[in-house]
Design a protein around this motif. Structure first.
Motif, PDB file in Angstrom:
ATOM      1  N   SER A  33       0.835  -1.201   0.000  1.00  0.00           N
ATOM      2  CA  SER A  33       0.000   0.000   0.000  1.00  0.00           C
ATOM      3  C   SER A  33       0.869   1.251   0.000  1.00  0.00           C
ATOM      4  CB  SER A  33      -0.920  -0.013   1.221  1.00  0.00           C
ATOM      5  OG  SER A  33      -1.662   1.166   1.289  1.00  0.00           O
ATOM      6  N   GLU A  34       1.920   1.242   0.827  1.00  0.00           N
ATOM      7  CA  GLU A  34       2.853   2.365   0.874  1.00  0.00           C
ATOM      8  C   GLU A  34       3.545   2.546  -0.485  1.00  0.00           C
ATOM      9  OE1 GLU A  34       7.213   2.963   2.753  1.00  0.00           O
ATOM     10  OE2 GLU A  34       5.690   2.243   4.151  1.00  0.00           O
ATOM     11  N   GLU A  37       1.378   4.337  -2.998  1.00  0.00           N
ATOM     12  CA  GLU A  37       1.145   5.757  -2.718  1.00  0.00           C
ATOM     13  C   GLU A  37       2.360   6.637  -3.021  1.00  0.00           C
ATOM     14  OE1 GLU A  37      -0.102   5.965   1.323  1.00  0.00           O
ATOM     15  OE2 GLU A  37      -2.001   4.950   0.916  1.00  0.00           O
TER      16      GLU A  37
END
Length: 61
Positions: A33-34, A37
């Motif tokens: 997820s990081e 982003e």
């Protein structure tokens, strides 16, 4: 070539995580997820890019 004759090879993407370069496919849910982003560096958005740099230096003074 027809569609049935073409084969695609999976491309492995590597990224630096916690000081190690690892394949993104091995990231856990949080790290992936990081990774999604993150913003890609472009010269136009960098601090040293002409007018933007001048504007920031005026604000800092």
């Amino acid at each position: 070539m027809t569609a049935e004759n073409t084969k695609r090879t999976q491309c492995e993407v590597f990224s630096r995580s916690m000081g190690f370069i690892r394949p993104v496919s091995n990231f856990n849910v949080g790290k992936y997820s990081e990774f999604c982003e993150r913003k890609t560096f472009t010269e136009e958005n960098s601090l040293t890019a002409g007018q933007r740099h001048s504007e920031l230096m005026k604000k800092a003074a």
